[in-house]
Write a protein that holds these residues in place. Sequence first.
Motif, PDB file in Angstrom:
ATOM      1  N   GLU A 176      65.279  57.578  71.497  1.00  0.00           N
ATOM      2  CA  GLU A 176      64.185  57.039  72.285  1.00  0.00           C
ATOM      3  C   GLU A 176      63.857  55.614  71.863  1.00  0.00           C
ATOM      4  O   GLU A 176      64.201  55.166  70.763  1.00  0.00           O
ATOM      5  CB  GLU A 176      62.939  57.916  72.173  1.00  0.00           C
ATOM      6  CG  GLU A 176      62.314  57.969  70.800  1.00  0.00           C
ATOM      7  CD  GLU A 176      61.066  58.848  70.761  1.00  0.00           C
ATOM      8  OE1 GLU A 176      60.850  59.622  71.711  1.00  0.00           O
ATOM      9  OE2 GLU A 176      60.319  58.738  69.772  1.00  0.00           O
ATOM     10  N   ARG A 220      60.544  53.044  71.436  1.00  0.00           N
ATOM     11  CA  ARG A 220      59.101  53.084  71.243  1.00  0.00           C
ATOM     12  C   ARG A 220      58.540  51.675  71.263  1.00  0.00           C
ATOM     13  O   ARG A 220      59.197  50.725  70.818  1.00  0.00           O
ATOM     14  CB  ARG A 220      58.772  53.739  69.900  1.00  0.00           C
ATOM     15  CG  ARG A 220      57.310  54.129  69.734  1.00  0.00           C
ATOM     16  CD  ARG A 220      57.033  54.626  68.321  1.00  0.00           C
ATOM     17  NE  ARG A 220      56.672  53.526  67.435  1.00  0.00           N
ATOM     18  CZ  ARG A 220      57.014  53.454  66.144  1.00  0.00           C
ATOM     19  NH1 ARG A 220      57.760  54.394  65.601  1.00  0.00           N
ATOM     20  NH2 ARG A 220      56.637  52.432  65.400  1.00  0.00           N
ATOM     21  N   VAL A 258      51.898  58.031  74.727  1.00  0.00           N
ATOM     22  CA  VAL A 258      51.840  59.253  73.922  1.00  0.00           C
ATOM     23  C   VAL A 258      50.647  59.264  72.965  1.00  0.00           C
ATOM     24  O   VAL A 258      50.248  60.323  72.489  1.00  0.00           O
ATOM     25  CB  VAL A 258      53.148  59.460  73.118  1.00  0.00           C
ATOM     26  CG1 VAL A 258      54.315  59.677  74.059  1.00  0.00           C
ATOM     27  CG2 VAL A 258      53.423  58.279  72.183  1.00  0.00           C
ATOM     28  N   ARG A 259      50.084  58.088  72.695  1.00  0.00           N
ATOM     29  CA  ARG A 259      48.970  58.037  71.751  1.00  0.00           C
ATOM     30  C   ARG A 259      48.238  56.706  71.886  1.00  0.00           C
ATOM     31  O   ARG A 259      48.865  55.675  72.091  1.00  0.00           O
ATOM     32  CB  ARG A 259      49.458  58.200  70.312  1.00  0.00           C
ATOM     33  CG  ARG A 259      48.339  58.206  69.274  1.00  0.00           C
ATOM     34  CD  ARG A 259      48.869  58.371  67.859  1.00  0.00           C
ATOM     35  NE  ARG A 259      49.610  57.215  67.383  1.00  0.00           N
ATOM     36  CZ  ARG A 259      50.922  57.135  67.276  1.00  0.00           C
ATOM     37  NH1 ARG A 259      51.675  58.170  67.605  1.00  0.00           N
ATOM     38  NH2 ARG A 259      51.522  56.048  66.819  1.00  0.00           N
ATOM     39  N   THR A 261      48.097  51.313  72.407  1.00  0.00           N
ATOM     40  CA  THR A 261      48.722  52.509  72.960  1.00  0.00           C
ATOM     41  C   THR A 261      50.207  52.520  72.630  1.00  0.00           C
ATOM     42  O   THR A 261      50.905  51.529  72.863  1.00  0.00           O
ATOM     43  CB  THR A 261      48.546  52.577  74.487  1.00  0.00           C
ATOM     44  OG1 THR A 261      47.152  52.690  74.785  1.00  0.00           O
ATOM     45  CG2 THR A 261      49.269  53.787  75.074  1.00  0.00           C
ATOM     46  N   THR A 262      50.659  53.610  72.062  1.00  0.00           N
ATOM     47  CA  THR A 262      52.078  53.803  71.785  1.00  0.00           C
ATOM     48  C   THR A 262      52.732  54.450  73.005  1.00  0.00           C
ATOM     49  O   THR A 262      52.211  55.425  73.552  1.00  0.00           O
ATOM     50  CB  THR A 262      52.280  54.707  70.558  1.00  0.00           C
ATOM     51  OG1 THR A 262      51.713  54.051  69.411  1.00  0.00           O
ATOM     52  CG2 THR A 262      53.761  54.970  70.299  1.00  0.00           C
ATOM     53  N   MET A 263      53.864  53.879  73.425  1.00  0.00           N
ATOM     54  CA  MET A 263      54.593  54.382  74.578  1.00  0.00           C
ATOM     55  C   MET A 263      56.038  54.668  74.174  1.00  0.00           C
ATOM     56  O   MET A 263      56.588  53.982  73.302  1.00  0.00           O
ATOM     57  CB  MET A 263      54.553  53.388  75.748  1.00  0.00           C
ATOM     58  CG  MET A 263      53.151  52.947  76.125  1.00  0.00           C
ATOM     59  SD  MET A 263      53.105  51.854  77.576  1.00  0.00           S
ATOM     60  CE  MET A 263      53.394  53.042  78.903  1.00  0.00           C
ATOM     61  N   ARG A 264      56.626  55.671  74.818  1.00  0.00           N
ATOM     62  CA  ARG A 264      58.001  56.045  74.507  1.00  0.00           C
ATOM     63  C   ARG A 264      58.805  56.273  75.783  1.00  0.00           C
ATOM     64  O   ARG A 264      58.260  56.668  76.804  1.00  0.00           O
ATOM     65  CB  ARG A 264      58.035  57.312  73.656  1.00  0.00           C
ATOM     66  CG  ARG A 264      57.416  57.161  72.273  1.00  0.00           C
ATOM     67  CD  ARG A 264      57.421  58.475  71.522  1.00  0.00           C
ATOM     68  NE  ARG A 264      56.818  58.337  70.205  1.00  0.00           N
ATOM     69  CZ  ARG A 264      56.586  59.348  69.388  1.00  0.00           C
ATOM     70  NH1 ARG A 264      56.915  60.585  69.742  1.00  0.00           N
ATOM     71  NH2 ARG A 264      56.030  59.135  68.200  1.00  0.00           N
TER      72      ARG A 264
END
Length: 214
Positions: free
Chosen positions: A158, A160, A182-183, A200-203
Amino acid sequence: MELDTTDAGTAGTGPVTVRRGLPVGAERRAAEMYWDAFGRKLGPALNPPEKAVPFIAAHLNADRAVCALLDGQLVGLAGYQFGGRALTGGSAAAVLRMYGPLRGLPRLLLLALFERHPAPGQLVMDGIAVDPAMRGRGVGSLLIEEVAAVAAEQDCREIRLDVIDVNPRARALYERRGFMAVRTERTPYLRGLLGFGAVTTMRRAVGTTEAREL
């Protein structure tokens, strides 16, 4: 991979092409674009710009860049972190040399807040910088897909990235290209200092494709 801008009203006359690695001699231009994109976030740690831009230019890891070129000129770049190296570098000693011990130490603490390290099987994308004249014309999408190709070749599962709450345009782009939030880490106590109050963390899973137009 390329994007035809012949009729897009740009100063260039040919297609935008994407290549891996930062062209020799483009370090200053890359640093200026990076600062234009992320100076609001990095300003408290690296200001003033007349010091920040040369510092960034001197500590770029050219092999951690994916670049967009128009008529041979840099019009966009994306950095990524893999194997312990990211696009932007610079040791603690380098920061102290540039800013001095008294001013350098608090800057190191601020820079530590931005550090993100990949988990096993991850490639971390450090963000995208696009020339203002080229924004909205698909350059960011080209860069993302090339980073995705790098991740696939490195057998990553993935990609990130992190996006701040005051950059909704970037988040919208990432969502269009298959990233999912995701967070979200909220830090309202830092808003006055850093200019943003949430990250914001995105994956995106490697191999995910996006059918929408660039």
